[in-house]
Motif scaffolding. Structure first.
Motif, short mmCIF file in Angstrom:
data_model
loop_
_atom_site.label_atom_id
_atom_site.label_comp_id
_atom_site.label_asym_id
_atom_site.label_seq_id
_atom_site.Cartn_x
_atom_site.Cartn_y
_atom_site.Cartn_z
N THR A 50 0.98 -1.12 0.10
CA THR A 50 -0.05 0.21 -0.19
C THR A 50 0.85 1.34 0.01
OG1 THR A 50 -0.11 0.14 2.59
CG2 THR A 50 -1.77 -1.19 1.41
N LYS A 51 1.89 1.17 0.60
CA LYS A 51 2.85 2.32 0.85
C LYS A 51 2.11 3.71 1.40
CE LYS A 51 6.18 2.35 -2.65
NZ LYS A 51 7.22 1.61 -2.19
N SER A 52 1.36 3.39 2.45
CA SER A 52 0.34 4.31 2.85
C SER A 52 0.31 4.42 4.26
CB SER A 52 -0.90 4.13 2.11
OG SER A 52 -2.00 5.19 2.91
N ALA A 53 0.72 5.49 5.07
CA ALA A 53 0.22 5.54 6.41
C ALA A 53 -1.20 5.68 6.92
CB ALA A 53 1.11 6.73 6.97
N ILE A 54 -1.86 6.12 6.14
CA ILE A 54 -3.24 6.17 6.39
C ILE A 54 -3.73 4.54 6.32
CG2 ILE A 54 -5.65 6.77 5.36
CD1 ILE A 54 -4.42 9.37 4.45
N PRO A 338 4.28 -3.03 -7.46
CA PRO A 338 4.80 -2.00 -8.51
C PRO A 338 3.99 -1.24 -9.30
CG PRO A 338 5.01 -4.50 -9.46
CD PRO A 338 4.49 -4.28 -8.05
N THR A 339 2.65 -1.74 -9.37
CA THR A 339 1.61 -0.98 -9.88
C THR A 339 1.35 0.25 -9.16
OG1 THR A 339 0.60 -2.60 -11.39
CG2 THR A 339 -0.67 -0.79 -10.67
N ILE A 340 1.18 0.21 -7.85
CA ILE A 340 0.71 1.30 -6.96
C ILE A 340 1.88 2.04 -6.74
CG2 ILE A 340 0.60 1.92 -4.56
CD1 ILE A 340 -1.17 -0.69 -4.13
N ASN A 341 3.26 1.65 -6.91
CA ASN A 341 4.56 2.63 -7.00
C ASN A 341 4.58 3.70 -8.27
OD1 ASN A 341 6.88 3.38 -5.38
ND2 ASN A 341 7.90 2.40 -7.34
N LEU A 342 3.54 3.68 -9.23
CA LEU A 342 3.65 4.25 -10.27
C LEU A 342 2.63 5.33 -10.05
CD1 LEU A 342 3.55 1.40 -13.04
CD2 LEU A 342 5.45 2.85 -12.42
N HIS A 343 1.89 5.46 -9.01
CA HIS A 343 1.00 6.45 -8.90
C HIS A 343 0.99 7.25 -7.47
CE1 HIS A 343 -1.46 4.63 -12.13
NE2 HIS A 343 -0.80 3.49 -11.91
N ASP A 344 0.32 8.39 -7.83
CA ASP A 344 0.53 9.42 -6.66
C ASP A 344 -0.67 9.06 -5.69
OD1 ASP A 344 2.64 10.98 -7.05
OD2 ASP A 344 1.63 11.80 -8.83
N PHE A 345 -1.94 9.02 -6.05
CA PHE A 345 -2.96 8.88 -5.08
C PHE A 345 -3.79 7.60 -5.32
CE2 PHE A 345 -2.17 13.36 -5.71
CZ PHE A 345 -2.06 13.90 -4.59
N TYR A 346 -4.33 7.33 -4.30
CA TYR A 346 -5.72 6.37 -4.40
C TYR A 346 -6.91 7.25 -4.31
CZ TYR A 346 -2.65 2.84 -2.46
OH TYR A 346 -1.58 1.79 -1.97
N TYR A 347 -8.04 6.71 -4.97
CA TYR A 347 -9.23 7.42 -4.82
C TYR A 347 -10.08 6.22 -4.33
CZ TYR A 347 -7.15 10.99 -7.48
OH TYR A 347 -6.24 12.04 -7.86
N VAL A 360 0.04 8.07 -1.92
CA VAL A 360 0.75 6.92 -1.97
C VAL A 360 2.15 7.52 -1.40
CG1 VAL A 360 2.12 5.19 -3.20
CG2 VAL A 360 -0.14 6.20 -4.00
N ASP A 361 2.31 7.54 0.16
CA ASP A 361 3.28 8.24 0.73
C ASP A 361 4.68 7.77 0.40
OD1 ASP A 361 1.61 9.74 2.71
OD2 ASP A 361 1.00 7.60 3.43
N SER A 362 5.06 6.55 0.22
CA SER A 362 6.30 6.03 -0.04
C SER A 362 6.55 5.71 -1.43
CB SER A 362 6.63 4.95 0.92
OG SER A 362 5.80 3.71 0.54
N ARG A 363 5.65 6.26 -2.37
CA ARG A 363 6.03 6.10 -3.71
C ARG A 363 7.40 6.29 -4.26
NH1 ARG A 363 3.95 9.13 -9.24
NH2 ARG A 363 4.88 7.71 -10.61
N GLY A 364 8.17 5.65 -4.83
CA GLY A 364 9.52 5.74 -5.45
C GLY A 364 10.38 5.57 -4.31
#
Length: 367
Positions: A50-54, A338-347, A360-364
């Motif tokens: 998820t790469k997301s603190a939320i 790796p797909t999530i790592n290509l994006h800035d936001f979830y909706y 996506v807090d830890s993208r990249g």
């Protein structure tokens, strides 16, 4: 300026956009914790998905005990976003990375790490000592249980490393980690279970050996979405690390079935007509990864092919409703992480309306 907001409808989103069916995601979370919490084991979900603190906080609210990340840079991003009960599951090697770990540990004493070499353990110990940090960092010996990627080779090597760690004042040995990643996508349930239990025997036997030698092994951590149900049955395992269950992908679905739903899709637009039964969509390699095969259209009547960085195609058999320029489709990723790592936001949406937006807090963050 383009700025989607909570309360907007999905059809207002530009594409490609990463969208999450909140009903399906919440059902996935409930299924996992309903099945695993009664075992009494700690669930420490892996945020390399998820790469997301939320989302880490949502999982903690459901019953998770902390989280995992793969890299120091991920831990930096997740702690900066307000969540710090973290196990870094990859070895921290090299002076730049060790320096970053020291700075992170100064602020966040809940950080845990793994080691599989005397060189790595000594470097971290020396850097912490030079920084004048009094508290030791919690360390787990990483054990190879069959993946052959990282980890000491066997129980005797684990004992040798544990003895070395015991002589380092800035490190406190608390457990062992063994990840059977090579088994996560085996299609045969029986084969996956059999091999997983063999890997768990290596892990738990090593923990027993270390305890018999006087080491305080509190944590025995392991497991993924494809094996957690088996790991949870093994006496001696204390903690599980599933991650992909929250969203799933086609690779996991093909291996483990549909107990968990594909809750995340890529909203895409048909941008060109290329034949009687073929169109081009605006999702290519920059929005959907192909390391685990091609993504699939949520509507299985349409067959997907990749057309490069920005484009893909959908084709269909005669008798299937035609897709027209401007139509929207949803694509299911083949490999979620790796797909999530290509994006800035979830909706996150419900009934076609955006209800939550998560960065996506830890993208990249791959260092």
């Amino acid at each position: 300026m383009y700025s989607p907001k909570i309360g907007d409808r999905l059809d207002s989103l530009d594409t490609p956009s990463m969208i999450v069916d909140l009903d399906l995601m919440e059902a996935n979370i409930k299924k996992l914790f309903d099945s695993l919490l009664p075992t009494g084991l700690n669930i420490r979900p892996h945020l390399k998905t998820t790469k997301s603190a939320i989302l880490a906080k949502k999982l903690a609210a459901a019953g998770a005990k902390g989280c995992c990340v793969a890299k120091v840079s991920e831990a930096e991003a997740i702690t900066a976003a307000g969540f710090d009960d973290i196990l870094i599951t990859c070895e921290v090697i090299g002076e730049p990375k060790v320096k970053r770990l020291v700075e992170l540990f100064k602020k966040h004493k809940n950080i845990r790490i793994v080691v599989d070499s005397e060189v790595g353990a000594t470097a971290i110990n020396n850097a912490l000592a030079q920084a004048g940090i009094a508290e030791p960092i919690s360390v787990l010996v990483d054990l190879d249980v069959g993946l052959h990627r990282t980890g000491v080779a066997n129980a005797q090597a684990a004992l040798t490393l544990a003895r070395h760690i015991s002589g380092l004042r800035q490190l406190r040995l608390i457990g062992v980690q063994g990840y059977e990643g090579h088994l996560q996508h085996l299609h045969s349930w029986d084969d996956r279970k059999k091999q997983c239990l063999e890997s768990m025997k290596i892990l738990t036997d090593t923990a027993i050996l270390l305890r018999n030698e006087g080491f305080n092994i509190e944590v025995v951590t392991t497991g993924g979405t494809g094996t957690a149900e088996f790991c949870a049955t093994v006496p001696g395992v204390t903690e599980l690390q599933p991650g992909s269950f929250i969203f799933m992908d086609t690779d996991y679905r093909n291996a483990v079935g549909t107990f968990f739903s594909n809750s995340l899709t890529l909203l895409s637009t048909v941008i060109s007509k290329q034949g009687d039964r073929k169109v081009t969509i605006d999702t290519g390699l920059k929005s959907l990864t192909t390391d685990s095969g091609l993504a699939e259209c949520k509507d299985p009547r349409y067959t997907h092919e990749n057309l490069g960085d920005e484009h893909g195609s959908l084709s269909w058999e005669k008798g299937t409703p035609d897709l027209a320029v401007g139509d929207r489709v949803e694509m299911i990723p083949s490999h979620i992480d790796p797909t999530i790592n290509l994006h800035d936001f979830y909706y996150g949406y419900r009934n076609g309306v955006i209800e939550e937006i998560w960065r996506v807090d830890s993208r990249g963050k791959v260092q």
